[in-house]
Design an enzyme around this catalytic site. Structure first.
Site: not given
Length: 259
Positions: A13, A15
């Site tokens: 991922d 963020d």
């Protein structure tokens, strides 16, 4: 638990893992550099559909993270691929930004508000009442309802922002129609990403900061999962879920040694 095969490819991922509120997480640059030097297939994923991969490449480069455009996979790209598989050359009424509209244009979709095959809801910072009303009426008239991701809120320096999942709930309340969410935790997004880099789930790992999207998606796609504590999930919240990551680490810096 059966011993897993060595990790040959990585999905992470963005963020909360590589960056937090626009600032790189310590060790993220080393992790990406080591991945690129290793030659192992990898993807940086995001449920955010606002930006194109080229936009995200530039945003990451500005904070010292050199991620090639081809190694970025968004919920907008996954949504476009899903629609291309389901109904090639279709039509859609879109609420979203360039990341989503560009992805749909690239697969040959026509964007229209006249009897579209789909209403596609994505992320935007300027949801308009007029656009939502149009979407509701088109869905009531028979358009199929698709949403890029189920995230209810997104991060900002000022606090939480309403995101696609919250707006989808509003449309559902008005129409009685639930959307099909393409992004995490739908394992479809993960499997499509793995296919894009020629990787296999049994030798792949997913790194994320959220139990309800990143870890769940990785788990359901059959991958090894790592939860980092540099984002939204606190360590005491892990036990609230009926599933667990393969391993919990403080940050992505703790995983450099595994590459």
């Amino acid at each position: 638990m059966a011993e897993r095969k060595p990790i040959e490819s990585w999905l992470t991922d963005m963020d909360g893992v590589l960056m937090h509120e626009g600032i790189p997480v310590p060790g993220a640059d080393t992790f990406i550099k080591r991945l690129r030097e290793s030659g192992k297939p990898f993807l940086v994923l995001t449920n955010n559909s606002i930006y194109t991969p080229r936009d995200l490449h530039a945003r990451l480069a500005r904070i010292g993270l050199d991620v090639p455009v081809d190694n970025i996979w968004t919920s907008a790209l996954a949504t476009a691929q899903f629609l291309d598989d389901q109904r090639p050359g279709g039509t859609a009424y879109v609420i979203g930004e360039a990341g989503l509209t560009t992805a749909l244009h690239d697969i040959g979709y026509v964007l229209t508000d006249h009897d579209p095959d789909y209403v596609v809801l994505g992320e935007t910072r300027t949801y308009s009442f007029e656009a939502l009303t149009k979407a509701i009426r088109l869905i009531n008239a028979g358009a199929r309802f698709i949403a890029t991701n189920p995230d209810e809120t997104g991060p900002s320096a000022e606090g939480a922002l309403p995101a696609t999942g919250s707006v989808a709930a509003l449309i559902t309340k008005a129409t009685g129609r639930e959307p099909y969410f393409v992004g995490k935790p739908n394992p479809l997004m993960m499997r499509a990403g793995l296919n894009a880099i020629g990787a296999h789930s049994e030798t792949s790992a997913m790194i994320g900061d959220r139990m309800d999207t990143d870890v769940l998606a990785g788990l359901e796609a059959g991958m090894e999962t790592f939860l980092v504590l540099t984002g939204l999930t606190r360590s005491e919240e892990i036990e609230l879920h009926p599933f667990r990551p393969s391993r919990v680490v403080d940050s992505i810096a703790d995983l450099v040694e595994l590459i």
